[in-house]
Design a protein around this motif. Structure first.
Motif, PDB file in Angstrom:
ATOM      1  N   VAL A 152       0.750  -1.302  -0.212  1.00  9.32           N
ATOM      2  CA  VAL A 152       0.160   0.065  -0.076  1.00  9.32           C
ATOM      3  C   VAL A 152       0.874   1.410   0.039  1.00  9.32           C
ATOM      4  O   VAL A 152       0.739   2.022  -0.681  1.00  9.32           O
ATOM      5  N   TYR A 153       1.875   1.213   0.835  1.00 15.09           N
ATOM      6  CA  TYR A 153       2.855   2.595   0.874  1.00 15.09           C
ATOM      7  C   TYR A 153       3.496   2.479  -0.371  1.00 15.09           C
ATOM      8  O   TYR A 153       3.792   3.747  -0.760  1.00 15.09           O
ATOM      9  N   THR A 156       1.475   3.871  -2.891  1.00 15.42           N
ATOM     10  CA  THR A 156       1.138   5.355  -2.494  1.00 15.42           C
ATOM     11  C   THR A 156       2.011   6.369  -3.269  1.00 15.42           C
ATOM     12  O   THR A 156       1.845   7.268  -3.813  1.00 15.42           O
ATOM     13  N   TRP A 157       3.259   5.622  -3.105  1.00 17.48           N
ATOM     14  CA  TRP A 157       4.630   6.530  -3.647  1.00 17.48           C
ATOM     15  C   TRP A 157       4.543   6.499  -5.152  1.00 17.48           C
ATOM     16  O   TRP A 157       4.833   7.506  -5.768  1.00 17.48           O
ATOM     17  N   ILE A 158       4.131   5.474  -5.595  1.00 15.48           N
ATOM     18  CA  ILE A 158       4.320   5.212  -7.194  1.00 15.48           C
ATOM     19  C   ILE A 158       3.091   6.129  -7.855  1.00 15.48           C
ATOM     20  O   ILE A 158       3.183   6.673  -8.341  1.00 15.48           O
ATOM     21  N   LEU A 159       1.837   6.199  -6.902  1.00 16.15           N
ATOM     22  CA  LEU A 159       0.988   6.941  -7.372  1.00 16.15           C
ATOM     23  C   LEU A 159       1.266   8.735  -7.347  1.00 16.15           C
ATOM     24  O   LEU A 159       1.010   9.212  -8.492  1.00 16.15           O
ATOM     25  N   ARG A 160       1.871   8.870  -6.305  1.00 12.79           N
ATOM     26  CA  ARG A 160       2.229  10.383  -6.173  1.00 12.79           C
ATOM     27  C   ARG A 160       3.216  10.654  -7.039  1.00 12.79           C
ATOM     28  O   ARG A 160       3.361  11.967  -7.667  1.00 12.79           O
ATOM     29  N   SER A 161       4.336   9.822  -7.393  1.00 13.61           N
ATOM     30  CA  SER A 161       5.462  10.219  -8.020  1.00 13.61           C
ATOM     31  C   SER A 161       5.283   9.976  -9.536  1.00 13.61           C
ATOM     32  O   SER A 161       6.016  10.847 -10.100  1.00 13.61           O
ATOM     33  N   TRP A 267      -7.233   5.285  -4.692  1.00  8.03           N
ATOM     34  CA  TRP A 267      -7.433   4.443  -3.389  1.00  8.03           C
ATOM     35  C   TRP A 267      -6.282   5.099  -2.779  1.00  8.03           C
ATOM     36  O   TRP A 267      -4.998   4.874  -2.862  1.00  8.03           O
ATOM     37  N   ALA A 268      -6.516   5.701  -1.594  1.00 13.44           N
ATOM     38  CA  ALA A 268      -5.657   6.097  -0.589  1.00 13.44           C
ATOM     39  C   ALA A 268      -5.211   5.222   0.381  1.00 13.44           C
ATOM     40  O   ALA A 268      -4.102   5.313   0.955  1.00 13.44           O
ATOM     41  N   ALA A 269      -6.022   3.819   0.415  1.00 14.45           N
ATOM     42  CA  ALA A 269      -5.389   2.846   1.498  1.00 14.45           C
ATOM     43  C   ALA A 269      -6.115   1.606   0.808  1.00 14.45           C
ATOM     44  O   ALA A 269      -6.875   1.665  -0.318  1.00 14.45           O
TER      45      ALA A 269
END
Length: 357
Positions: A152-153, A156-161, A267-269
């Protein structure tokens, strides 16, 4: 009636009794906390069927749970408990989203490519807890549960980066190509073509576990791993392949969910779908044929709880009580064990008497 038939009947009776007792407890709670108990009970049980949209919500909610439920049935049939389905579901949706917005393919091929890509990625990451267990005897319950957070984390990094759309106004990927979206099947609802894929996965999972040599080896390993070893079965390969197949199915569930219900990855989580799959697999007694029944039941209860939370003074959290009671009663080894034992003894006595004659 043979011993095996009695055991199957008692397993079914145990599940039905657990559901009925949970509903009785729910009715009692509603009567205690609601100022209009009769109307609230009616809304809880009948509300999900009062409109087409609510009935559609039941099916929409059950579709992703069928994927994780079937995957867990396969993984748990080895006797090894993998708690990573939530992370696999998330990773499958993320991986499918990369192809959904970043690649342009024909309409018929695009969603299939996205779904398979999501499944392959999750099959690979599902192998990690199995390898840790095989090579270093690391408990797969702990490793798979902890790895959920890593996926998940990392996602999230892949999504934001790399995937973030700055014009969206929130943390979300770029919009999917229209060719990648799964079509809707029923107007007035959000039921999508993922329903057909889920049906195919259920049939495949049942045939695989019950009708193939590979499935027999998986089930035999779960029943008696020592016997499987003495029989010459490659238990290491069985464990690894079953965990990867279960992860693959959970991953394509995540891919189907994002392509059928969303227009971008947001999805944030990790969704709770993976843990819902554990619950459904427990209710279904690890039988993929019963997974859709259990998934629809769980979805029905949740829609009913949502109805009364909006129409009465009873909070929607009541569904958590129902779920907890069902799982505790289904998982309780001693629940109805006395009746089971007496019926098996009677059947054995009858069989011995018949053979004596």
């Amino acid at each position: 009636m043979g011993v095996k038939q009695i055991e199957k009947i008692m397993d079914a009776a145990k599940t039905v009794a657990a559901v009925l007792l949970s509903f009785m407890a729910t009715v009692l709670l509603i009567c205690l906390v609601s100022s209009t108990p009769l109307q609230t009970v009616k809304d809880f049980f009948m509300g999900p069927f009062q409109t087409v949209r609510r009935m559609g919500n039941i099916i929409e909610m059950a579709i992703p749970i069928c994927f994780t439920g079937c995957g867990i049935c396969i993984m748990y049939s080895t006797g090894h408990i993998n708690m990573g389905s939530s992370g696999y579901f998330y990773a499958g949706g993320l991986a499918a989203s990369v192809l959904a917005y970043g690649v342009l393919l024909p309409a018929g091929v695009h969603p299939l490519a996205c779904i398979l890509f999501g499944g392959v990625i999750t099959a690979l990451i599902a192998a990690i807890p199995a390898v840790l267990c095989i090579q270093w005897d690391i408990n797969e319950v702990v490793s798979s549960l902890m790895l959920n957070y890593i996926w998940v984390y990392l996602g999230t990094w892949i999504l934001r980066s790399f995937m973030l759309d700055p014009t969206a106004g929130f943390n979300a990927s770029k919009a999917y190509q229209e060719s990648a979206m799964l079509p809707r099947l029923l107007p007035g609802t959000r039921i999508h073509a993922g329903l057909l894929i889920a049906a195919a996965v259920i049939v495949f999972s049942w045939l695989f576990l019950k009708k193939t040599k590979w499935g027999y080896q998986i089930r035999m390993m779960g029943v008696n791993s020592r016997f499987a070893i003495y029989s010459g079965m490659g238990v290491t390969g069985i464990l690894l392949s079953s965990q990867m197949l279960g992860g693959f199915i959970a991953g394509i569930g995540g891919a189907v969910e994002v392509l059928g219900m969303y227009t971008r990855f947001e999805w944030a989580a990790a969704p709770t779908t993976g843990f819902d799959g554990i619950m459904v697999a427990a209710i279904a007694q690890r039988n993929p044929a019963l997974v859709p029944v259990a998934a629809l039941f769980l979805a029905y209860v949740r829609v009913g709880a949502d109805v009364i939370s909006r129409s009465s003074d009873v909070p929607s959290e009541i569904v958590s009580i129902i779920q907890a009671l069902i799982i505790m009663l289904v998982g309780a080894q001693m629940f109805l064990s006395g009746i089971r034992h007496r019926q098996i003894v009677k059947a054995s006595v009858r069989q011995l008497a018949k053979e004596g004659k």
